[in-house]
Design an enzyme around this catalytic site. Sequence first.
Site: not given
Length: 244
Positions: A17, A213, A216
């Site tokens: 990601s 979070d 990321h």
Amino acid sequence: MEVVSSTKTLFILSGQSNMAGRGGVAQKRWDGVVPPECATDGQKIYRLDANLRWEVAQESLHHDIDSKKACGVGPGMPFANAVKERVGVIGLVPCAVGGTAIREWARGEHLYEDMVKRAKAAESGGEIAALLWYQGESDTTSQEEVDAYKHKLEELIHNIRADLNLPNLPVVQVALASGIEKKYVDEIRAIQLGMDLPNVVCVDAKGLELKEDNLHLTTESQIQLGHSLAQAFLANFWTEKAHL
């Protein structure tokens, strides 16, 4: 939009990601903010879309590749904008998919085979200059995953070089800034930073700002990472004389 242009210098963007890009994504939506470092350049920066067609590159680069997730700003566009004056016309080949462990990038697995397929399709429009690889957060879940990581990463590099018939393919990998289980992050990072294969260099993402979070990279961090990847590529793998 199909684009016809001069021969491109190709870069494979792969991993999970943080390579696909989550900068500017909140509540599963991207805010659409494109900083100047990520600007579109219709003359110099193209991307291979999910249907293997060239188009002018713009954020978010992975929207039709990592299509089950909301994609935002990643390192690909700031990287391309940082190297274009030296490299010329660029073709980006997005392949990253969020939440994927290194075992899912083994030869024979869908993700790996799709990456090879996309890279080979891209070669009709240019020459592959490097693989940019940012992955490993999903391998911070257990000691078993950590213990297997070094071998699987080395195997991935050997396999992609063999399958693309590019035995010296440059690889610029990223050492993790984060992970799912904090206690294993440093172990994966040590493997990445200690890789001792020819034409493999490592850029360290540690210290780059993370989103709420704690997993990321923020948009600003992705820009910084893109610039670090550019510096590493140009310093280690690019000489104008060799590409005249």
